[in-house]
Design a protein around this motif. Structure first.
Motif, PDB file in Angstrom:
ATOM      1  N   TYR A  66      41.820  45.841  33.662  1.00  0.00           N
ATOM      2  CA  TYR A  66      41.179  46.268  35.019  1.00  0.00           C
ATOM      3  C   TYR A  66      39.741  45.236  34.658  1.00  0.00           C
ATOM      4  CZ  TYR A  66      44.964  48.911  35.465  1.00  0.00           C
ATOM      5  OH  TYR A  66      46.660  49.372  36.000  1.00  0.00           O
ATOM      6  N   LEU A  67      39.804  44.053  35.313  1.00  0.00           N
ATOM      7  CA  LEU A  67      38.276  43.452  35.599  1.00  0.00           C
ATOM      8  C   LEU A  67      37.553  44.074  36.597  1.00  0.00           C
ATOM      9  CD1 LEU A  67      39.142  39.856  33.759  1.00  0.00           C
ATOM     10  CD2 LEU A  67      37.411  41.836  32.422  1.00  0.00           C
ATOM     11  N   SER A  68      36.283  43.794  37.277  1.00  0.00           N
ATOM     12  CA  SER A  68      35.655  43.893  38.851  1.00  0.00           C
ATOM     13  C   SER A  68      35.421  43.246  38.807  1.00  0.00           C
ATOM     14  CB  SER A  68      34.161  44.391  38.433  1.00  0.00           C
ATOM     15  OG  SER A  68      33.704  44.380  37.754  1.00  0.00           O
ATOM     16  N   ASP A  69      35.574  41.588  38.524  1.00  0.00           N
ATOM     17  CA  ASP A  69      35.739  40.194  39.010  1.00  0.00           C
ATOM     18  C   ASP A  69      36.030  39.002  37.632  1.00  0.00           C
ATOM     19  OD1 ASP A  69      34.731  38.015  39.632  1.00  0.00           O
ATOM     20  OD2 ASP A  69      32.497  38.686  40.347  1.00  0.00           O
ATOM     21  N   MET A  70      36.531  38.641  38.018  1.00  0.00           N
ATOM     22  CA  MET A  70      38.329  37.621  37.138  1.00  0.00           C
ATOM     23  C   MET A  70      36.853  36.824  36.946  1.00  0.00           C
ATOM     24  SD  MET A  70      40.780  38.875  36.355  1.00  0.00           S
ATOM     25  CE  MET A  70      41.758  37.689  36.312  1.00  0.00           C
ATOM     26  N   TYR A  73      36.754  37.156  33.173  1.00  0.00           N
ATOM     27  CA  TYR A  73      37.559  36.383  32.847  1.00  0.00           C
ATOM     28  C   TYR A  73      37.841  35.810  30.897  1.00  0.00           C
ATOM     29  CZ  TYR A  73      42.770  35.496  31.028  1.00  0.00           C
ATOM     30  OH  TYR A  73      43.896  34.928  30.787  1.00  0.00           O
ATOM     31  N   GLN A  96      42.531  41.734  38.682  1.00  0.00           N
ATOM     32  CA  GLN A  96      40.984  41.751  39.093  1.00  0.00           C
ATOM     33  C   GLN A  96      40.879  43.302  39.511  1.00  0.00           C
ATOM     34  OE1 GLN A  96      38.594  39.344  41.086  1.00  0.00           O
ATOM     35  NE2 GLN A  96      38.020  40.534  42.988  1.00  0.00           N
ATOM     36  N   ARG A 105      32.131  46.882  33.947  1.00  0.00           N
ATOM     37  CA  ARG A 105      32.974  45.316  34.205  1.00  0.00           C
ATOM     38  C   ARG A 105      34.407  45.648  33.584  1.00  0.00           C
ATOM     39  NH1 ARG A 105      28.670  41.605  34.873  1.00  0.00           N
ATOM     40  NH2 ARG A 105      30.794  40.371  35.619  1.00  0.00           N
TER      41      ARG A 105
END
Length: 115
Positions: A66-70, A73, A96, A105
């Motif tokens: 899981y990323l807070s913002d792609m 990546y 995301q 993050r």
């Protein structure tokens, strides 16, 4: 079958072992850095938790990232790719999500086979 829980609090366990499989969810302990730094910190912790449970990163079966913002990546993948042993890539998803704290993050959910 026995269930082993490690690092258990009232809310979660650092890892759970059952039926030859270890399960863990991890975020970086140090939240000062960018996504690459948080990924490196998180993966160091994953490596320690896997060893404690009797496994290692070559035995990963499934990982959800899981990323807070792609936009993070590529930075996360650069650290991931350098960390993962060749020929040992698990099944993996990356998406995301709004994580529990704004400073997070990266968060990973990992499943691995015991050695």
């Amino acid at each position: 079958m026995q269930i082993q829980r490690h690092g258990t609090t009232g809310r979660f366990s650092d890892s759970v072992v059952h039926n030859g499989t270890v399960y863990l969810v991890e975020v970086a302990a140090n939240l000062d850095g960018d996504a690459a730094a948080q990924t490196a910190n998180l993966l160091a912790s994953v490596e320690r938790l896997l060893a404690q449970a009797g496994s290692d990163k070559s035995r990963l079966l499934m990982v959800t990232i899981y990323l807070s913002d792609m936009a993070d990546y590529e930075a996360m993948n650069a650290v991931w790719d350098a960390w993962l042993p060749p020929g040992c890539a698990p099944a993996r998803a990356c998406l995301q999500a709004r994580l529990a704290k704004p400073e997070y993050r990266v968060e990973m959910v990992l499943t691995a086979a015991l050695a």
